[in-house]
Design an enzyme around this catalytic site. Structure first.
Site, PDB file in Angstrom:
ATOM      1  N   PRO A  37     -43.722  40.450  12.301  1.00 35.16           N
ATOM      2  CA  PRO A  37     -44.072  41.504  13.228  1.00 35.16           C
ATOM      3  C   PRO A  37     -43.163  41.951  14.325  1.00 35.16           C
ATOM      4  O   PRO A  37     -42.699  41.007  15.098  1.00 35.16           O
ATOM      5  CB  PRO A  37     -45.512  41.248  13.621  1.00 35.16           C
ATOM      6  CG  PRO A  37     -45.738  39.895  13.447  1.00 35.16           C
ATOM      7  CD  PRO A  37     -44.860  39.208  12.501  1.00 35.16           C
ATOM      8  N   THR A  76     -42.557  44.944  17.345  1.00 33.39           N
ATOM      9  CA  THR A  76     -43.013  45.906  18.174  1.00 33.39           C
ATOM     10  C   THR A  76     -41.687  46.874  18.164  1.00 33.39           C
ATOM     11  O   THR A  76     -40.570  46.473  18.485  1.00 33.39           O
ATOM     12  CB  THR A  76     -43.515  45.602  19.395  1.00 33.39           C
ATOM     13  OG1 THR A  76     -44.644  45.096  19.179  1.00 33.39           O
ATOM     14  CG2 THR A  76     -43.728  47.027  20.400  1.00 33.39           C
ATOM     15  N   GLN A  87     -50.166  44.244  11.501  1.00 34.72           N
ATOM     16  CA  GLN A  87     -50.678  43.240  12.708  1.00 34.72           C
ATOM     17  C   GLN A  87     -51.371  44.118  13.648  1.00 34.72           C
ATOM     18  O   GLN A  87     -50.842  45.207  14.271  1.00 34.72           O
ATOM     19  CB  GLN A  87     -49.576  42.649  13.348  1.00 34.72           C
ATOM     20  CG  GLN A  87     -50.089  41.680  14.349  1.00 34.72           C
ATOM     21  CD  GLN A  87     -48.742  41.128  15.210  1.00 34.72           C
ATOM     22  OE1 GLN A  87     -48.156  42.032  15.921  1.00 34.72           O
ATOM     23  NE2 GLN A  87     -48.524  39.607  15.184  1.00 34.72           N
ATOM     24  N   HIS A 100     -53.570  39.220  15.973  1.00 35.79           N
ATOM     25  CA  HIS A 100     -52.625  38.519  16.731  1.00 35.79           C
ATOM     26  C   HIS A 100     -53.291  37.976  17.979  1.00 35.79           C
ATOM     27  O   HIS A 100     -53.858  38.407  19.075  1.00 35.79           O
ATOM     28  CB  HIS A 100     -51.963  39.943  17.323  1.00 35.79           C
ATOM     29  CG  HIS A 100     -50.428  39.253  18.249  1.00 35.79           C
ATOM     30  ND1 HIS A 100     -50.222  38.210  18.355  1.00 35.79           N
ATOM     31  CD2 HIS A 100     -49.349  40.175  18.611  1.00 35.79           C
ATOM     32  CE1 HIS A 100     -48.904  38.087  18.922  1.00 35.79           C
ATOM     33  NE2 HIS A 100     -48.436  39.132  19.101  1.00 35.79           N
ATOM     34  N   HIS A 102     -48.793  34.515  21.503  1.00 33.62           N
ATOM     35  CA  HIS A 102     -47.937  35.224  22.630  1.00 33.62           C
ATOM     36  C   HIS A 102     -48.428  35.568  23.931  1.00 33.62           C
ATOM     37  O   HIS A 102     -48.055  36.179  24.809  1.00 33.62           O
ATOM     38  CB  HIS A 102     -47.338  36.336  22.019  1.00 33.62           C
ATOM     39  CG  HIS A 102     -46.395  35.971  20.931  1.00 33.62           C
ATOM     40  ND1 HIS A 102     -45.831  37.162  19.769  1.00 33.62           N
ATOM     41  CD2 HIS A 102     -46.113  34.933  20.359  1.00 33.62           C
ATOM     42  CE1 HIS A 102     -45.157  36.237  18.916  1.00 33.62           C
ATOM     43  NE2 HIS A 102     -45.394  35.075  19.075  1.00 33.62           N
ATOM     44  N   TYR A 109     -50.933  37.119  24.869  1.00 29.81           N
ATOM     45  CA  TYR A 109     -51.984  38.618  24.768  1.00 29.81           C
ATOM     46  C   TYR A 109     -53.370  38.124  24.716  1.00 29.81           C
ATOM     47  O   TYR A 109     -53.853  37.151  24.991  1.00 29.81           O
ATOM     48  CB  TYR A 109     -51.588  39.279  23.706  1.00 29.81           C
ATOM     49  CG  TYR A 109     -50.032  39.798  23.753  1.00 29.81           C
ATOM     50  CD1 TYR A 109     -49.466  40.348  24.891  1.00 29.81           C
ATOM     51  CD2 TYR A 109     -49.232  39.368  22.731  1.00 29.81           C
ATOM     52  CE1 TYR A 109     -48.246  40.938  25.023  1.00 29.81           C
ATOM     53  CE2 TYR A 109     -47.985  39.933  22.862  1.00 29.81           C
ATOM     54  CZ  TYR A 109     -47.288  40.650  23.959  1.00 29.81           C
ATOM     55  OH  TYR A 109     -46.250  40.940  23.943  1.00 29.81           O
TER      56      TYR A 109
HETATM   57  C1  LIG Z   1     -37.950  43.593  19.039  1.00 33.61           C
HETATM   58  C2  LIG Z   1     -38.767  42.409  18.599  1.00 33.61           C
HETATM   59  C3  LIG Z   1     -40.376  42.685  18.539  1.00 33.61           C
HETATM   60  C4  LIG Z   1     -41.400  41.742  18.485  1.00 33.61           C
HETATM   61  N1  LIG Z   1     -42.620  42.356  18.523  1.00 33.61           N
HETATM   62  C5  LIG Z   1     -43.737  41.600  18.158  1.00 33.61           C
HETATM   63  C6  LIG Z   1     -44.928  41.925  17.670  1.00 33.61           C
HETATM   64  O1  LIG Z   1     -45.217  43.121  17.725  1.00 33.61           O
HETATM   65  N2  LIG Z   1     -45.732  40.968  17.506  1.00 33.61           N
HETATM   66  C7  LIG Z   1     -45.520  39.782  17.097  1.00 33.61           C
HETATM   67  O2  LIG Z   1     -46.445  39.024  17.015  1.00 33.61           O
HETATM   68  N3  LIG Z   1     -44.224  39.336  17.530  1.00 33.61           N
HETATM   69  C8  LIG Z   1     -43.314  40.015  17.908  1.00 33.61           C
HETATM   70  N4  LIG Z   1     -42.084  39.708  18.032  1.00 33.61           N
HETATM   71  C9  LIG Z   1     -41.741  38.173  18.004  1.00 33.61           C
HETATM   72  C10 LIG Z   1     -41.201  37.954  16.455  1.00 33.61           C
HETATM   73  O3  LIG Z   1     -42.321  38.307  15.419  1.00 33.61           O
HETATM   74  C11 LIG Z   1     -40.719  36.605  16.273  1.00 33.61           C
HETATM   75  O4  LIG Z   1     -41.712  35.756  16.408  1.00 33.61           O
HETATM   76  C12 LIG Z   1     -39.786  36.057  17.393  1.00 33.61           C
HETATM   77  O5  LIG Z   1     -38.671  37.047  17.274  1.00 33.61           O
HETATM   78  C13 LIG Z   1     -38.712  34.795  17.075  1.00 33.61           C
HETATM   79  O6  LIG Z   1     -38.514  34.941  15.371  1.00 33.61           O
HETATM   80  P1  LIG Z   1     -36.850  35.140  15.179  1.00 33.61           P
HETATM   81  O7  LIG Z   1     -36.323  33.932  15.745  1.00 33.61           O
HETATM   82  O8  LIG Z   1     -36.827  35.130  13.695  1.00 33.61           O
HETATM   83  O9  LIG Z   1     -36.560  36.446  15.972  1.00 33.61           O
HETATM   84  C14 LIG Z   1     -41.286  40.551  18.459  1.00 33.61           C
HETATM   85  C15 LIG Z   1     -39.777  39.978  18.534  1.00 33.61           C
HETATM   86  C16 LIG Z   1     -38.693  41.075  18.410  1.00 33.61           C
HETATM   87  C17 LIG Z   1     -37.267  40.490  18.537  1.00 33.61           C
END
Ligand SMILES: Cc1cc2nc3c(=O)[nH]c(=O)nc-3n(C[C@H](O)[C@H](O)[C@H](O)COP(=O)(O)O)c2cc1C
Length: 387
Positions: free
Chosen positions: A25, A27, A103, A176, A179, A181
């Site tokens: 997911p 944002t 989500q 969710h 994190h 929240y």
């Molecule tokens: C731009 C961006 C937006 C994110 N938004 C969400 C979100 O809306 N919900 C969520 O559970 N995690 C969100 N995350 C966290 C990611 O889902 C992920 O857990 C985190 O980036 C680590 O994974 P990666 O190392 O593959 O980037 C976001 C991460 C990034 C980079």
């Protein structure tokens, strides 16, 4: 027959995932007016499905119009026009052979009142995070301690949003609970100091999540999916272990296992990190407490990290690599040398904010996007084509 472990199908309830790779997911903050993501943001999800992702999560969709929104320009999924906007996206993801999951989230105390229609900030206890809001540079406000009425209102928001996802045709819905929240704030004694039935023991702190799952599950048709995302870290006060001990974390996972859910999605900062002063990573510790399918995420960026992460989990989700490399799935298959992207590079996700009028006092976020443009000498149209 497929022999590559990353590309082996996985049976997730009634859905056969064609491989073990999913879009985490993300944002995007692209919906300032009507809470409908910008077209290219919606198309991004479809493109990733067409390029091989087996599972596609949406950005965190905000669950109510009072206090749920945590970032400017977040999307919602309750009105007819919002539902209509997602319908073709979900259909195209399905036609590409992937599974779509919406989500949904409530930000709780990680909020700026200016961006919520009712300007309200609520949380289990009247405690603000220690960190400043990175987007405004200001302290977070002290939240209102949630009343029973607030709790019921929040639960209804999750239910209504799940209904929206079902109407839009999503294959599944994710709650969710990670994190730092709202739900995560209830789960953790770091932010939950309540003395009523929603605070104190692990069972009590789990109660909000339990009530949300119990209210949401009946609106999701039997054949579709319900997943829960969980983490030991939060986006603010990031160094705090939200569960503190392996025992407490595993107690929560055991409680989750008794709920009508189809997978637990474990979010880590780095999937390899050993957790809770043990020699085990989060997926291994989760596996020790549940037989539910486990999704893992956090710094999975090439063939070797994907294979390694899949030793302890069923599906690997990627955010930054999926965002920044359209060919990621294919290049993982080829075993290509791939970069580990930084969070700064992922700020590309928020480019739309350059289009938000400055009167909204969202300069912090605008700066993030502007920095990206300056550094890379790009413009929005080029970037939209590229990603
Ligand atoms: C731009 C961006 C937006 C994110 N938004 C969400 C979100 O809306 N919900 C969520 O559970 N995690 C969100 N995350 C966290 C990611 O889902 C992920 O857990 C985190 O980036 C680590 O994974 P990666 O190392 O593959 O980037 C976001 C991460 C990034 C980079």
């Amino acid at each position: 027959m497929e022999r590559d472990p990353i590309f082996l199908p996985f049976q997730l309830k009634n859905f056969r995932l064609k491989n073990r790779l999913g879009v985490a997911p993300m944002t995007r903050m692209s919906s300032p007016g009507d809470s409908i993501p910008r077209q290219d943001v919606l198309e991004f999800l479809v493109r990733r499905a067409r390029n091989g992702a087996a599972l596609v999560y949406t950005e965190a969709i905000v669950t109510d119009y009072e206090s749920a929104q945590g970032y400017p320009g977040q999307a919602r999924l309750v009105t007819q026009s919002q539902i209509e906007a997602w319908r073709p996206v979900v259909k195209a993801i399905r036609e590409a052979g992937a599974v779509s999951v919406m989500q949904m989230f409530h930000c709780g105390r990680v909020a700026w009142p200016e961006i919520n229609p009712a300007r309200r900030v609520i949380a289990p206890s009247p405690l603000a995070p220690r960190d400043l809001n990175p987007l405004t540079g200001k302290p977070y406000p002290v939240p209102d301690e949630m009343s029973r009425f607030d709790i019921e209102h929040v639960i209804l928001g999750f239910v209504e949003t799940a209904r929206g996802a079902v109407a839009a045709g999503f294959d599944g819905v994710e709650i969710h609970a990670a994190h730092g929240y709202l739900i995560s704030q209830f789960l953790s004694s770091y932010s939950n100091l309540r003395t009523d039935i929603f605070g104190g023991t692990v069972n009590n702190r789990f109660r909000l999540l339990h009530e949300i799952i119990q209210a949401v599950a009946p609106v999701i048709p039997d054949e579709r999916l319900l997943t829960v995302r969980i983490s030991d870290w939060g986006v603010v006060d990031m160094n705090v272990s939200l569960f503190g001990t392996q025992t407490e974390y595993q107690e929560v996972i055991s409680l989750l296992s008794r709920e009508p859910i189809d997978a637990v999605s474990v979010s880590t900062y780095d999937y390899q990190n050993k957790a809770f002063n043990t020699d085990k990573n989060m997926a291994q510790i989760t596996r020790g407490a549940t037989s539910l399918p486990i999704f893992i995420c956090g710094k999975i960026y090439d063939r070797s990290t994907t294979e390694d992460a899949l030793q302890d989990a069923d599906v690997a989700l990627s955010a930054k690599s999926m965002l920044l490399n359209p060919k990621w799935v294919e290049e993982v298959r080829q075993g290509k040398v791939l970069p580990l992207y930084t969070s700064e590079e992922a700020n590309i996700a928020y480019t739309s904010l350059t289009q938000i009028p400055h009167s909204h006092n969202w300069q912090g976020t605008l700066v993030l996007a502007d920095c990206y443009f300056t550094r890379h000498g790009n413009n929005l149209q080029d970037l939209q084509k590229k990603f």
